[in-house]
Design a protein around this motif. Structure first.
Motif, PDB file in Angstrom:
ATOM      1  N   ALA A  53      54.091  40.493  30.021  1.00  0.00           N
ATOM      2  CA  ALA A  53      52.763  40.348  30.604  1.00  0.00           C
ATOM      3  C   ALA A  53      52.868  39.764  32.011  1.00  0.00           C
ATOM      4  O   ALA A  53      53.844  39.093  32.348  1.00  0.00           O
ATOM      5  N   ALA A  54      51.849  40.019  32.811  1.00  0.00           N
ATOM      6  CA  ALA A  54      51.748  39.395  34.134  1.00  0.00           C
ATOM      7  C   ALA A  54      51.340  37.938  33.941  1.00  0.00           C
ATOM      8  O   ALA A  54      50.464  37.630  33.137  1.00  0.00           O
ATOM      9  N   GLY A  90      44.368  40.848  38.814  1.00  0.00           N
ATOM     10  CA  GLY A  90      45.255  41.463  39.796  1.00  0.00           C
ATOM     11  C   GLY A  90      45.215  42.977  39.728  1.00  0.00           C
ATOM     12  O   GLY A  90      44.334  43.580  39.098  1.00  0.00           O
ATOM     13  N   ASP A  91      46.199  43.587  40.373  1.00  0.00           N
ATOM     14  CA  ASP A  91      46.203  45.044  40.477  1.00  0.00           C
ATOM     15  C   ASP A  91      47.510  45.678  40.034  1.00  0.00           C
ATOM     16  O   ASP A  91      47.772  46.833  40.314  1.00  0.00           O
ATOM     17  N   GLY A  92      48.352  44.909  39.351  1.00  0.00           N
ATOM     18  CA  GLY A  92      49.618  45.463  38.877  1.00  0.00           C
ATOM     19  C   GLY A  92      50.801  45.196  39.792  1.00  0.00           C
ATOM     20  O   GLY A  92      51.851  45.818  39.630  1.00  0.00           O
ATOM     21  N   GLN A  93      50.658  44.280  40.735  1.00  0.00           N
ATOM     22  CA  GLN A  93      51.750  43.999  41.670  1.00  0.00           C
ATOM     23  C   GLN A  93      53.020  43.557  40.942  1.00  0.00           C
ATOM     24  O   GLN A  93      54.122  43.920  41.315  1.00  0.00           O
ATOM     25  N   CYS A 117      45.073  46.446  30.713  1.00  0.00           N
ATOM     26  CA  CYS A 117      44.309  45.218  30.920  1.00  0.00           C
ATOM     27  C   CYS A 117      43.860  44.686  29.573  1.00  0.00           C
ATOM     28  O   CYS A 117      43.145  45.363  28.827  1.00  0.00           O
ATOM     29  N   GLY A 118      44.323  43.480  29.248  1.00  0.00           N
ATOM     30  CA  GLY A 118      43.914  42.828  28.018  1.00  0.00           C
ATOM     31  C   GLY A 118      44.491  43.452  26.766  1.00  0.00           C
ATOM     32  O   GLY A 118      45.541  44.095  26.782  1.00  0.00           O
ATOM     33  N   MET A 119      43.767  43.278  25.668  1.00  0.00           N
ATOM     34  CA  MET A 119      44.214  43.783  24.367  1.00  0.00           C
ATOM     35  C   MET A 119      44.095  45.298  24.321  1.00  0.00           C
ATOM     36  O   MET A 119      43.070  45.847  24.707  1.00  0.00           O
TER      37      MET A 119
END
Length: 138
Positions: A53-54, A90-93, A117-119
């Motif tokens: 995960a980020a 964020g944007d996936g950086q 994004c999320g679950m």
């Protein structure tokens, strides 16, 4: 048959759900490990799907996953690698940075990293399973 490891870190369970769906898509060749339970050698696998995960300012989790990945990064040259993980902002950086690291390490990177994004909802789970199917065929 390929020997495929799915190795992940998950704080909330979202990336763990992704890992299990990806493994289901891969099929019987998949061996799933949380990063703290992996005591093998990445050289023993034909393909590896890494999941994280980020965290923080869009980075890999720093206490467990980052040290693990840094330790195996030098063993990825020529290895078929897939990346995946969940995020909440964020944007996936973090994924783009991670892809760059794998490319610089000489890994044969499969597709773009899969991020959700999320679950994972029903569509997200289906995307994970399809990602695993495509990675198994890679």
């Amino acid at each position: 048959m390929s020997k495929i490891a799915v190795i992940y870190w998950s704080g909330t369970g979202n990336t763990a759900m992704m890992a299990n769906e990806i493994a289901a898509g891969i099929g019987s060749d998949a061996e799933v490990f949380s990063v703290d339970a992996f005591h093998g050698n990445v050289a023993d696998y034909d393909k590896i799907a890494f999941g994280c995960a980020a965290m923080g300012d869009e980075v890999l989790e720093e206490a467990e996953f980052e040290p693990f990945f840094s330790a195996v990064e030098g063993s990825l040259k020529g290895k078929k690698v897939a990346l995946f993980g969940s995020y909440g902002w964020g944007d996936g950086q973090w994924m783009r940075d991670w892809e760059d690291r794998c490319t610089k390490a000489g890994a044969n990177l499969f597709d773009d990293g899969l991020i959700l994004c999320g679950m994972p909802d029903a569509d997200g789970k289906a995307n994970c399973k399809a990602y695993g199917e495509r990675f198994a065929a890679y």
